[in-house]
Design a protein around this motif. Structure first.
Motif, PDB file in Angstrom:
ATOM      1  N   VAL A 176     -13.378 -25.781   6.494  1.00 12.71           N
ATOM      2  CA  VAL A 176     -13.020 -24.410   6.873  1.00 12.71           C
ATOM      3  C   VAL A 176     -12.066 -23.902   5.796  1.00 12.71           C
ATOM      4  CG1 VAL A 176     -12.092 -22.907   8.668  1.00 12.71           C
ATOM      5  CG2 VAL A 176     -13.219 -25.060   9.306  1.00 12.71           C
ATOM      6  N   GLN A 177     -12.496 -22.862   5.091  1.00 15.72           N
ATOM      7  CA  GLN A 177     -11.773 -22.421   3.887  1.00 15.72           C
ATOM      8  C   GLN A 177     -11.217 -21.011   4.095  1.00 15.72           C
ATOM      9  OE1 GLN A 177     -15.531 -22.813   1.982  1.00 15.72           O
ATOM     10  NE2 GLN A 177     -14.959 -24.599   0.781  1.00 15.72           N
ATOM     11  N   ILE A 178      -9.982 -20.798   3.681  1.00 15.11           N
ATOM     12  CA  ILE A 178      -9.374 -19.470   3.782  1.00 15.11           C
ATOM     13  C   ILE A 178      -8.744 -19.095   2.451  1.00 15.11           C
ATOM     14  CG2 ILE A 178      -7.097 -20.331   4.581  1.00 15.11           C
ATOM     15  CD1 ILE A 178      -7.008 -17.870   6.458  1.00 15.11           C
ATOM     16  N   TYR A 179      -8.862 -17.805   2.089  1.00 16.41           N
ATOM     17  CA  TYR A 179      -8.041 -17.312   0.983  1.00 16.41           C
ATOM     18  C   TYR A 179      -6.968 -16.424   1.599  1.00 16.41           C
ATOM     19  CZ  TYR A 179     -10.532 -12.817   1.227  1.00 16.41           C
ATOM     20  OH  TYR A 179     -11.051 -11.622   1.657  1.00 16.41           O
ATOM     21  N   LEU A 180      -5.728 -16.692   1.240  1.00 22.18           N
ATOM     22  CA  LEU A 180      -4.576 -15.938   1.734  1.00 22.18           C
ATOM     23  C   LEU A 180      -3.990 -15.148   0.578  1.00 22.18           C
ATOM     24  CD1 LEU A 180      -2.497 -18.584   3.754  1.00 22.18           C
ATOM     25  CD2 LEU A 180      -3.473 -16.509   4.709  1.00 22.18           C
ATOM     26  N   CYS A 181      -4.030 -13.812   0.670  1.00 21.01           N
ATOM     27  CA  CYS A 181      -3.353 -12.994  -0.336  1.00 21.01           C
ATOM     28  C   CYS A 181      -1.863 -13.040  -0.014  1.00 21.01           C
ATOM     29  CB  CYS A 181      -3.887 -11.569  -0.310  1.00 21.01           C
ATOM     30  SG  CYS A 181      -5.591 -11.463  -0.868  1.00 21.01           S
ATOM     31  N   VAL A 182      -1.130 -13.875  -0.719  1.00 23.83           N
ATOM     32  CA  VAL A 182       0.281 -14.129  -0.412  1.00 23.83           C
ATOM     33  C   VAL A 182       1.165 -13.018  -0.969  1.00 23.83           C
ATOM     34  CG1 VAL A 182       2.225 -15.705  -0.793  1.00 23.83           C
ATOM     35  CG2 VAL A 182      -0.048 -16.617  -0.241  1.00 23.83           C
ATOM     36  N   ASN A 183       0.970 -12.684  -2.248  1.00 25.68           N
ATOM     37  CA  ASN A 183       1.774 -11.622  -2.853  1.00 25.68           C
ATOM     38  C   ASN A 183       0.911 -10.797  -3.796  1.00 25.68           C
ATOM     39  OD1 ASN A 183       1.816 -13.094  -5.399  1.00 25.68           O
ATOM     40  ND2 ASN A 183       3.316 -14.446  -4.437  1.00 25.68           N
ATOM     41  N   GLY A 184       1.513  -9.817  -4.446  1.00 20.86           N
ATOM     42  CA  GLY A 184       0.726  -8.905  -5.271  1.00 20.86           C
ATOM     43  C   GLY A 184       0.140  -7.791  -4.413  1.00 20.86           C
ATOM     44  N   SER A 185      -0.716  -6.992  -5.016  1.00 18.18           N
ATOM     45  CA  SER A 185      -1.280  -5.830  -4.338  1.00 18.18           C
ATOM     46  C   SER A 185      -2.676  -6.101  -3.798  1.00 18.18           C
ATOM     47  CB  SER A 185      -1.334  -4.635  -5.297  1.00 18.18           C
ATOM     48  OG  SER A 185      -2.107  -3.598  -4.752  1.00 18.18           O
ATOM     49  N   GLY A 186      -2.810  -6.057  -2.478  1.00 16.98           N
ATOM     50  CA  GLY A 186      -4.135  -6.202  -1.865  1.00 16.98           C
ATOM     51  C   GLY A 186      -5.054  -5.053  -2.250  1.00 16.98           C
ATOM     52  N   ILE A 213     -16.194  -0.419  -0.367  1.00 14.24           N
ATOM     53  CA  ILE A 213     -14.820  -0.934  -0.259  1.00 14.24           C
ATOM     54  C   ILE A 213     -13.792   0.187  -0.269  1.00 14.24           C
ATOM     55  CG2 ILE A 213     -13.082  -2.350  -1.457  1.00 14.24           C
ATOM     56  CD1 ILE A 213     -15.503  -4.160  -2.240  1.00 14.24           C
ATOM     57  N   ASN A 214     -12.879   0.089   0.685  1.00 12.61           N
ATOM     58  CA  ASN A 214     -11.755   1.016   0.783  1.00 12.61           C
ATOM     59  C   ASN A 214     -10.466   0.222   0.541  1.00 12.61           C
ATOM     60  OD1 ASN A 214      -9.732   2.774   1.468  1.00 12.61           O
ATOM     61  ND2 ASN A 214     -10.241   2.865   3.645  1.00 12.61           N
ATOM     62  N   PRO A 215      -9.862   0.353  -0.640  1.00  5.50           N
ATOM     63  CA  PRO A 215      -8.675  -0.464  -0.960  1.00  5.50           C
ATOM     64  C   PRO A 215      -7.529  -0.316   0.033  1.00  5.50           C
ATOM     65  CG  PRO A 215      -9.548   0.544  -2.950  1.00  5.50           C
ATOM     66  CD  PRO A 215     -10.308   1.164  -1.800  1.00  5.50           C
ATOM     67  N   LYS A 216      -7.486   0.788   0.776  1.00  8.20           N
ATOM     68  CA  LYS A 216      -6.379   1.014   1.708  1.00  8.20           C
ATOM     69  C   LYS A 216      -6.370   0.044   2.883  1.00  8.20           C
ATOM     70  CE  LYS A 216      -5.898   5.945   0.719  1.00  8.20           C
ATOM     71  NZ  LYS A 216      -6.088   7.313   1.242  1.00  8.20           N
ATOM     72  N   VAL A 217      -7.502  -0.666   3.124  1.00  8.95           N
ATOM     73  CA  VAL A 217      -7.546  -1.564   4.291  1.00  8.95           C
ATOM     74  C   VAL A 217      -7.195  -3.002   3.919  1.00  8.95           C
ATOM     75  CG1 VAL A 217      -9.253  -0.112   5.453  1.00  8.95           C
ATOM     76  CG2 VAL A 217     -10.039  -2.099   4.141  1.00  8.95           C
ATOM     77  N   MET A 218      -6.742  -3.222   2.677  1.00 10.87           N
ATOM     78  CA  MET A 218      -6.388  -4.575   2.255  1.00 10.87           C
ATOM     79  C   MET A 218      -4.953  -4.616   1.722  1.00 10.87           C
ATOM     80  SD  MET A 218      -9.928  -6.127   0.716  1.00 10.87           S
ATOM     81  CE  MET A 218      -9.396  -7.798   1.057  1.00 10.87           C
ATOM     82  N   ALA A 219      -4.261  -5.711   2.022  1.00 13.08           N
ATOM     83  CA  ALA A 219      -2.859  -5.862   1.601  1.00 13.08           C
ATOM     84  C   ALA A 219      -2.539  -7.347   1.482  1.00 13.08           C
ATOM     85  CB  ALA A 219      -1.927  -5.195   2.610  1.00 13.08           C
ATOM     86  N   SER A 220      -1.419  -7.653   0.862  1.00  9.78           N
ATOM     87  CA  SER A 220      -0.957  -9.050   0.805  1.00  9.78           C
ATOM     88  C   SER A 220       0.023  -9.300   1.951  1.00  9.78           C
ATOM     89  CB  SER A 220      -0.274  -9.341  -0.531  1.00  9.78           C
ATOM     90  OG  SER A 220       0.951  -8.621  -0.638  1.00  9.78           O
ATOM     91  N   LEU A 221       0.246 -10.549   2.261  1.00  4.59           N
ATOM     92  CA  LEU A 221       1.228 -10.899   3.293  1.00  4.59           C
ATOM     93  C   LEU A 221       2.618 -10.382   2.948  1.00  4.59           C
ATOM     94  CD1 LEU A 221       0.221 -14.521   4.340  1.00  4.59           C
ATOM     95  CD2 LEU A 221       0.584 -12.601   5.900  1.00  4.59           C
ATOM     96  N   SER A 222       2.976 -10.470   1.671  1.00  8.95           N
ATOM     97  CA  SER A 222       4.294  -9.970   1.255  1.00  8.95           C
ATOM     98  C   SER A 222       4.437  -8.488   1.576  1.00  8.95           C
ATOM     99  CB  SER A 222       4.512 -10.204  -0.239  1.00  8.95           C
ATOM    100  OG  SER A 222       4.619 -11.587  -0.509  1.00  8.95           O
ATOM    101  N   GLU A 223       3.365  -7.723   1.340  1.00  6.15           N
ATOM    102  CA  GLU A 223       3.388  -6.293   1.638  1.00  6.15           C
ATOM    103  C   GLU A 223       3.475  -6.048   3.143  1.00  6.15           C
ATOM    104  OE1 GLU A 223       0.776  -4.302  -1.953  1.00  6.15           O
ATOM    105  OE2 GLU A 223      -0.304  -5.510  -0.478  1.00  6.15           O
ATOM    106  N   LEU A 224       2.720  -6.827   3.911  1.00  4.21           N
ATOM    107  CA  LEU A 224       2.637  -6.600   5.359  1.00  4.21           C
ATOM    108  C   LEU A 224       3.879  -7.079   6.108  1.00  4.21           C
ATOM    109  CD1 LEU A 224      -1.091  -7.637   5.825  1.00  4.21           C
ATOM    110  CD2 LEU A 224      -0.165  -5.329   6.042  1.00  4.21           C
TER     111      LEU A 224
END
Length: 282
Positions: A176-186, A213-224
């Motif tokens: 079971v594989q996950i990618y986590l956007c930890v920091n930077g701009s989603g 794709i709508n970039p506004k619906v993606m973010a990193s954990l740091s941002e959120l």
């Protein structure tokens, strides 16, 4: 959800931390690694495994992405933006990897009974929620329309996706594989994939429906979470929480028996990639 938690309760967790290997660690090696570990867990050669990995700027394409009508244009754009690209050996669509994205693979042996596909997804979702529970923010799992590589277990906070989960099965092993956007701009990552599809698809009609794709619906954990998280911070949270689910966690590289298995899986995925990209040049 209790059933998914029970999946995390393992007698032992074997840890393989490849999150700090840097640019010399090629993404193709990662996919060969997970296949090897799936084989090991499924054949009883290894207990459950948690592997963490980070790669330099790379777009990982799904098999459907290789059928885009103007793929060469999309790939040339990625190169211009400083990104490498590969095709993974499992389903799904294009995702972005870079130094701010932590990938985690939980690899389970299917010993007593088959692991239902949703149970695998829910186990990862449960782990991520526990890892970040001190922020008191609800982490949802449902498809985020407008995200790249959308799926029913996209993880989001207030409608913004920061992670996607996939699964790979080999014999009696499940990764079971996950990618986590930890920091930077989603949003920047999403913009890259939006522009890739715009060039690689053009105005052509395709049998397969690629995401708008709508970039506004993606973010990193740091941002959120309004806190600058580092990969090392999240790794610490991962290890601390896996300890809660196991009598023992231990670190272990590939064993001498696993190395030839890895070599064979690596040769297989490298050959598949070579065929895909050579065909484009013809």
């Amino acid at each position: 959800m209790g059933d998914s938690i029970s999946l995390l309760n393992q007698p032992e967790w074997r840890i393989i931390d490849q999150s700090s290997l840097g640019p010399q660690f090629h993404p193709l090696q990662s996919f060969a690694m997970d296949d090897t570990l799936c084989f090991s867990a499924g054949s009883g050669r290894s207990p459950a495994i948690a592997r963490a990995w980070v790669h330099s700027k790379t777009v990982v394409l799904g098999i459907q992405d290789t059928k885009l009508p103007f793929l060469e244009k999309g790939l040339a754009f990625l190169k211009d933006q400083g990104y490498d690209y590969i095709v993974r050996n499992s389903g799904g669509l294009a995702v972005v990897l870079d130094e701010g994205v932590l990938n985690i693979s939980l690899i389970f042996p299917e010993t007593e009974r088959k692991i239902d596909i949703n149970r695998g997804y829910e186990a990862m979702w449960s782990l991520i929620r526990v890892m970040f529970q001190d922020f008191n923010r609800r982490i949802d799992a449902y498809e985020i329309e407008g995200s790249y590589c959308p799926g029913s277990f996209d993880l989001s906070i207030e409608g913004k996706k920061f992670a996607g989960i996939s699964q790979r099965r080999i014999r009696n092993g499940v990764a079971v594989q996950i990618y986590l956007c930890v920091n930077g701009s989603g949003a920047d990552r999403a913009g890259l994939i939006r522009d890739f599809y715009s060039l690689a698809k053009g105005d052509a009609e395709t049998k397969f429906s690629y995401p708008a794709i709508n970039p506004k619906v993606m973010a990193s954990l740091s941002e959120l979470l309004d806190e600058e998280l580092r990969i090392e911070d999240v790794m610490l949270r991962l290890l601390q929480n896996l300890k809660l689910y196991s009598g023992r966690i231990f670190s272990s590289p590939l064993s001498p028996e696993e190395i030839p298995v890895y070599d064979a899986y690596f040769a297989r995925i490298a050959e598949r990639n070579e065929k895909v990209f050579m065909a484009l040049e013809e």
